[in-house]
Design an enzyme around this catalytic site. Sequence first.
Site, short mmCIF file in Angstrom:
data_model
loop_
_atom_site.label_atom_id
_atom_site.label_comp_id
_atom_site.label_asym_id
_atom_site.label_seq_id
_atom_site.Cartn_x
_atom_site.Cartn_y
_atom_site.Cartn_z
N HIS A 36 -9.99 41.68 -61.64
CA HIS A 36 -8.86 40.86 -62.10
C HIS A 36 -9.28 39.41 -62.16
CE1 HIS A 36 -5.79 43.99 -62.00
NE2 HIS A 36 -6.23 44.37 -60.81
N ASN A 45 -4.27 50.10 -55.03
CA ASN A 45 -3.44 51.30 -55.14
C ASN A 45 -4.34 52.50 -55.40
OD1 ASN A 45 -1.24 52.97 -55.30
ND2 ASN A 45 -0.68 52.37 -57.39
N ARG A 95 -11.82 47.37 -68.49
CA ARG A 95 -10.81 46.44 -69.05
C ARG A 95 -11.00 46.09 -70.52
NH1 ARG A 95 -7.68 47.48 -64.74
NH2 ARG A 95 -8.13 46.24 -62.88
N GLY A 133 -5.75 46.12 -56.96
CA GLY A 133 -7.12 46.45 -57.31
C GLY A 133 -8.15 45.48 -56.78
N ASP A 176 -13.63 52.90 -57.95
CA ASP A 176 -12.38 52.39 -58.50
C ASP A 176 -12.49 50.88 -58.76
OD1 ASP A 176 -9.79 52.26 -59.47
OD2 ASP A 176 -8.81 52.41 -57.51
N HIS A 192 -9.47 58.72 -55.94
CA HIS A 192 -9.27 57.85 -54.76
C HIS A 192 -8.32 58.42 -53.70
CE1 HIS A 192 -5.94 56.80 -57.38
NE2 HIS A 192 -6.63 55.92 -58.08
N HIS A 208 -13.13 50.66 -64.04
CA HIS A 208 -12.24 50.00 -65.01
C HIS A 208 -13.00 48.87 -65.68
CE1 HIS A 208 -8.68 52.17 -63.60
NE2 HIS A 208 -9.21 52.05 -62.40
#
Length: 430
Positions: free
Chosen positions: A310, A279, A65, A325, A306, A233, A63
Amino acid sequence: MTTLIKNAQIWQQDRLQTNDILIEDGRIKAIGHQLHEQFGPAEHVICADGHFVSPGLVDVHVHLRDPGQTAKETLATGTLAAAHGGFTTIGAMPNVDPVPDTPAKVAKMVARNQQEGHVHVAQYASITEQRTSETLVDFEGIKQAGAFAVSNDGSGVQTAGTMLQAMQGAAKVGLPLAAHVEDDSLYHHGVMNAGPVADRLGLPGINNVSEAAQVARDVMLAEASGVHYHVCHVSTAESLRVIRDAKRAGINVTCEVSPHHLLLSDEDITMDNPMLKMNPPLRSPKDRAAMVAGLLDGTIDMVATDHAPHTDAEKAGSMKTASFGITGIETAFAVMYTTFVKSHLLTLGRLIELMSTRPAQLFGLTDAGQLAVGAPADLAIIDLDHEYEIQAAQMLSKGHNSPFIGRHVYGDVLMTLVDGQKAYGKDQQA
């Protein structure tokens, strides 16, 4: 431009062997000894000092972002973090703003990835418009625009009819479909694995069946459609049992596991700690043991991080309110090498298969995951012998939300080359 990497340890014939590697115009020209006698002096020399030189690692689940969530990560910081972790090719998930759900949006992101990424970035498109709707994307159009696969990661496709049509559309144009498997009607807004630990901490739980039920549904749809169906995942013993049975039946299903689901369980959550909220959640010790068994017996095809950065504020407070996450791309090789290779559960060669060769092969990334004459010079120089502590201050990602901070590991990436050019060196650390 020629570059010679001298005194490198590379994995050949099931063991480490010392070789030199000659790079010319971004590709590997030769591997062997005394290469200067055959090819003359190189313009640039890198002394590997007997350290391991790996084919660049490949992570199909990252990710970045960017666009729309750049307080968490940017294309620049995320790809530099990838290079710090030894990764030279990554797959960028589509849960950004705007969602890459049209050919034009995909083409724009592909162009940016090529222009601004420190490593190669393969771009996912979403399965449905806005990633959570029931309206399918233009599969032919998004493939022509440069998407290498489709996913609604972060959300499960809730309707079986929509998923079947999506699989048929992806299969028709030859795109893998990577599924975040989660049935919302069984999810119940949990924040960690359902079970005695959640009960003791007074936190709402996420049960195993919310994942496994969608896996069971999807493998039947994958058989009907012929799509390459990839489970993101995987985290539960029940999901892995379904996947194992599907493979035996000849269904084209693959799966990935994240390092944290191999190394941690919900019993590591001793208090309300947002750094351990992800998750799918950390599952029971039984589930963790099933993931390890699936890795060792080959049911699990690859390791993927994954990587989910953040801001500090988003990971503060209670698990009830913090974001799901953790980061992982800078720590994945080290924690996997330390846990599995140092203990002799896996060979170094097998770990490289799981973290480089197989993901590249299965996702059609034909120029990735190779250390061979003629291949792109996408390489990582790694110190396998020096023990060090994972520290937030050394991370190049914007996100420091890792449960592995403070862990002592082996497998320190010293340098990463992409197309023969340095994408990361230890002097770039914060």
